[in-house]
Design an enzyme around this catalytic site. Structure first.
Site, mmCIF file in Angstrom:
data_model
loop_
_atom_site.group_PDB
_atom_site.id
_atom_site.type_symbol
_atom_site.label_atom_id
_atom_site.label_comp_id
_atom_site.label_asym_id
_atom_site.label_seq_id
_atom_site.Cartn_x
_atom_site.Cartn_y
_atom_site.Cartn_z
ATOM 1 N N GLY A 116 -8.200 19.707 -52.109
ATOM 2 C CA GLY A 116 -8.150 19.891 -50.805
ATOM 3 C C GLY A 116 -8.137 19.758 -49.454
ATOM 4 N N CYS A 117 -8.437 19.814 -48.317
ATOM 5 C CA CYS A 117 -8.846 19.304 -47.190
ATOM 6 C C CYS A 117 -10.330 19.392 -47.091
ATOM 7 C CB CYS A 117 -7.863 19.514 -45.890
ATOM 8 S SG CYS A 117 -8.052 21.466 -45.859
ATOM 9 N N TYR A 118 -11.243 20.765 -46.880
ATOM 10 C CA TYR A 118 -12.481 20.524 -47.162
ATOM 11 C C TYR A 118 -12.951 20.858 -47.933
ATOM 12 C CZ TYR A 118 -10.978 24.558 -43.028
ATOM 13 O OH TYR A 118 -10.784 25.002 -42.382
ATOM 14 N N PHE A 288 -13.229 14.038 -41.251
ATOM 15 C CA PHE A 288 -11.920 12.789 -41.239
ATOM 16 C C PHE A 288 -11.180 14.194 -40.283
ATOM 17 C CE2 PHE A 288 -13.821 16.392 -44.235
ATOM 18 C CZ PHE A 288 -12.207 16.917 -45.051
#
Length: 313
Positions: A116-118, A288
């Site tokens: 996942g992104c986080y 990011f």
């Protein structure tokens, strides 16, 4: 010459479109696509899923599980960009830099689950420190993150960008207030935490990019652990990583702010350690692109590893 065939199931969503854009001009892979009228046809999707070499799933969780069930060809390899399989033991977690040798685990895997992104930022900061014993496994971790609204998918993009919206979107939308965000189990498992971290996410009124921070109280760490040691651990861990860099301490000390959009359009992850030894406090940071290292860029990096490109890590 025969090139590997890649099928993106869900290529019209935010992540799917980004992956398609990253692959469409490449000459070392062949994209298998379905006509618009057939994209939601289970039979045609199943045909494509079994005809490709690598399937990339860019679907909601339930649909991703369904897609995996469609696959009968044992030669087909899968990258799942959903959160459906991120804590499953029979799937390889697709964060090549998180541990020594992990890029090779991805390279040889049949099933890879994209982070996942986080979690990419949180695990990137926490795991090396936990593995080194500098951060106790039972440390009460608190994670704060702001993402561009594209992190919420097409619905969030439409809400922020629609000229017809009845109510203008807020400049900052803190969400996950029930403290049950789906990324929490993923962060806990792959970082190696003993307990659930406290996680507060938010969307900002900008399209993409993440800034994630984790405050650390040095008094709660083992004796002798300093901000410099935390930085040295991260710098050593990522010394050879192509897509992860750790900001030098002097540069971090001179910084006045963190720009969530600084790495947009890249597949890079920038980690920082901000130290106030007098107060006994440290702030860990990750910056990011949520659509890059946080999604499509990571998927393509994993794809390249699975295709044998060792330089991808």
């Amino acid at each position: 010459m025969s090139f590997p065939t890649v099928f993106i199931d869900g290529d019209q969503g935010t992540t799917g479109l980004q992956i398609h854009a990253r692959l469409r001009d490449r000459t070392d892979v062949r994209l298998l696509t379905l006509p618009a009228a057939e994209r939601k046809d289970p039979a045609r999707r199943a045909d494509a899923l079994n005809a490709c070499d690598i399937a990339v799933l860019c679907l909601p969780d339930a649909a991703a599980r369904e897609a995996v069930g469609f696959i009968r060809n044992p030669a087909v390899r899968v990258i799942d960009a959903s959160s459906a399989h991120r804590t499953q033991p029979d799937w390889v977690y697709g964060f090549p830099e998180m541990a020594d040798g992990h890029a090779q685990d991805i390279a040889h895997a049949k099933r890879v689950t994209n982070p996942g992104c986080y979690p990419t930022g949180a695990i990137g900061l926490l795991r090396p420190l936990l593995q080194a014993g500098l951060l106790p496994r039972d440390y009460p971790v608190s994670i704060h993150a702001v993402s561009g609204y594209s992190g919420g998918g097409r619905a969030a993009v439409d809400a922020f960008e629609s000229a017809d919206a009845a109510t203008p979107p807020l400049p900052l939308q803190v969400y996950g207030l029930a403290l049950e965000h789906k990324h929490v189990p993923e962060i806990r498992q792959h970082a190696g935490l003993a307990h659930r971290p406290f996680f507060v996410p938010a969307y900002g009124a900008y399209r993409q990019g993440i800034v994630l921070t984790i405050p650390i109280e040095l008094r709660l760490l083992p004796a002798g652990v300093t901000g410099e040691r935390l930085h040295a651990c991260l710098a050593h861990h990522y010394a050879d990583a192509r897509h992860v860099d750790v900001t030098p301490l002097a540069d971090a000390a001179a910084a006045t702010h963190l720009d969530p959009q600084a790495l947009n359009g890249t597949n890079d992850l920038r980690l920082g350690v901000f130290v106030n030894e007098a107060r006994g406090q440290v702030l860990l940071s990750a910056v990011f692109d949520n659509l890059g290292k946080g999604a499509s860029g990571a998927a393509v990096q994993n794809l390249d590893l699975m295709l044998g490109a060792s330089s991808a890590a």
